[in-house]
Design an enzyme around this catalytic site. Structure first.
Site, PDB file in Angstrom:
ATOM      1  N   SER A  22      22.079   9.724 -27.842  1.00 49.05           N
ATOM      2  CA  SER A  22      21.904   8.373 -28.386  1.00 49.05           C
ATOM      3  C   SER A  22      23.238   7.631 -28.409  1.00 49.05           C
ATOM      4  CB  SER A  22      21.369   8.448 -29.811  1.00 49.05           C
ATOM      5  OG  SER A  22      20.242   9.283 -29.876  1.00 49.05           O
TER       6      SER A  22
HETATM    7  N1  SAH Z   1      20.698  14.177 -31.103  1.00 50.24           N
HETATM    8  C1  SAH Z   1      20.662  14.412 -29.680  1.00 50.24           C
HETATM    9  C2  SAH Z   1      19.720  13.471 -29.007  1.00 50.24           C
HETATM   10  C3  SAH Z   1      18.908  14.167 -27.988  1.00 50.24           C
HETATM   11  S1  SAH Z   1      17.542  13.252 -27.357  1.00 50.24           S
HETATM   12  C4  SAH Z   1      22.065  14.388 -29.094  1.00 50.24           C
HETATM   13  O1  SAH Z   1      23.029  14.139 -29.842  1.00 50.24           O
HETATM   14  O2  SAH Z   1      22.215  14.676 -27.913  1.00 50.24           O
HETATM   15  C5  SAH Z   1      16.219  13.893 -28.324  1.00 50.24           C
HETATM   16  C6  SAH Z   1      15.879  15.330 -28.128  1.00 50.24           C
HETATM   17  O3  SAH Z   1      14.709  15.608 -28.883  1.00 50.24           O
HETATM   18  C7  SAH Z   1      15.578  15.765 -26.698  1.00 50.24           C
HETATM   19  O4  SAH Z   1      16.467  16.763 -26.323  1.00 50.24           O
HETATM   20  C8  SAH Z   1      14.153  16.289 -26.768  1.00 50.24           C
HETATM   21  O5  SAH Z   1      13.911  17.411 -25.947  1.00 50.24           O
HETATM   22  C9  SAH Z   1      14.042  16.664 -28.238  1.00 50.24           C
HETATM   23  N2  SAH Z   1      12.691  16.792 -28.776  1.00 50.24           N
HETATM   24  C10 SAH Z   1      11.601  16.019 -28.534  1.00 50.24           C
HETATM   25  N3  SAH Z   1      10.528  16.493 -29.219  1.00 50.24           N
HETATM   26  C11 SAH Z   1      10.971  17.587 -29.908  1.00 50.24           C
HETATM   27  C12 SAH Z   1      10.348  18.527 -30.774  1.00 50.24           C
HETATM   28  N4  SAH Z   1       9.066  18.455 -31.096  1.00 50.24           N
HETATM   29  N5  SAH Z   1      11.110  19.514 -31.292  1.00 50.24           N
HETATM   30  C13 SAH Z   1      12.415  19.627 -30.981  1.00 50.24           C
HETATM   31  N6  SAH Z   1      13.059  18.788 -30.158  1.00 50.24           N
HETATM   32  C14 SAH Z   1      12.345  17.780 -29.629  1.00 50.24           C
END
Ligand code: SAH
Length: 278
Positions: free
Chosen positions: A125
């Site tokens: 993000s």
């Molecule tokens: N906070 C992260 C943002 C990653 S994007 C960073 O700093 O990089 C959001 C992430 O949520 C993705 O990697 C996606 O695979 C994950 N995600 C989506 N649904 C999810 C779920 N049910 N449980 C765990 N992770 C999930």
């Protein structure tokens, strides 16, 4: 929930570190030789040394002679100017090296206020949104933040920030490839209070409950019941939630002794929250 990575088992002997230590350049790669980075930032990765300056990506700041600490400071100044005022959040963003969490080709953009691809169709993000969500978690607190649950570890950047702000952090990722990548990114930072878990975050993580805060980095149709159940009374949940088929908004839910109090804030755009693991 995978049993292969229980809380507390994050910091294994650094046998795998050699595998990844030289994978990414420092920041900026070609200046590391003249800008010693030792002991600068508490969460700096001492093992990650620069490759020779062969990368075609020339960080924009190179001509200014800045190292990553100075570039981060500028990012923090911009965030403050945009209205992020929480000193703890700003300090954490100044400490954690975002460029360590993105692929080497994107290092030059690591401190711009933009989301960046992290593989498997997911994104890290943008700093402004991360800062805003962290500030919402800390808002009105007089005590330090206790146990926190993060859904969507991704590359681990926000998890590393949370580890600066809370006593314990549990972060869940549903994609094995990203969970592994986050482990590699986090390992050199030595954050014993950060526990990375592989599993479906829609179920929360009951073993760590109740949580003082829950933060989601992926947008769902609704807030899963497990999250509000696992939130402590007095705790706060911050998550992007769909308000229509195409639009998401940041939602804040406070669990009060009288029940859940919900506030819908500004529009956001996050990757989708999905169930199951892959
Ligand atoms: N906070 C992260 C943002 C990653 S994007 C960073 O700093 O990089 C959001 C992430 O949520 C993705 O990697 C996606 O695979 C994950 N995600 C989506 N649904 C999810 C779920 N049910 N449980 C765990 N992770 C999930």
């Amino acid at each position: 929930m995978s049993a292969d990575h229980k809380p507390g088992s994050l910091l294994k002997p650094a046998v795998a570190a050699a595998k990844t230590a030289n994978r990414r350049p420092g920041f900026p790669a070609s200046l590391e030789a003249v800008v010693p980075s030792s002991g600068r930032a508490p969460v700096a990765a001492p093992a990650a040394r620069a490759r020779p300056a062969v990368s075609p990506v020339v960080p924009r700041t190179q001509g200014l002679g800045l190292d990553s600490e100075a570039v981060r400071a500028r990012m923090v100044q911009k965030l403050a100017a945009q209205g992020i005022s929480d000193p703890q959040v700003l300090a954490a963003l100044g400490r954690v090296e975002r460029h360590r969490f993105v692929d080497s080709a994107l290092v030059g953009q690591a401190y711009e206020d933009t989301s960046l691809p992290i593989g498997l169709g997911q994104t890290i993000s943008k700093p402004n949104v991360v800062a805003r969500m962290l500030a919402l978690l800390l808002q009105g607190r007089t005590q330090p933040l206790g146990r926190v649950l993060e859904i969507g570890t991704g590359c681990g950047y926000q998890a590393a920030l949370l580890a600066q702000l809370a006593t314990e952090v549990y972060s869940i990722e549903r994609l094995r490839g990203l969970h592994d990548k986050a482990r590699e990114n986090i390992r050199p930072l030595r954050l014993p209070n950060l526990h990375l878990l592989f599993g479906d975050g829609m179920l929360g993580y009951a073993k760590g409950a109740p949580y003082a805060a829950i933060i989601a980095a992926a947008g769902g149709e609704a807030v899963p019941a497990a999250w509000t159940e696992q939130l402590a009374v007095g705790g706060r949940l911050v998550a992007p939630i769909h308000v229509s088929a195409t639009a998401q908004a940041l939602m804040v839910i406070d669990k009060t002794p009288q029940g859940l109090v919900q506030n819908v804030l500004e529009a956001v755009h996050f990757v989708p929250l999905k169930s199951g693991i892959q």
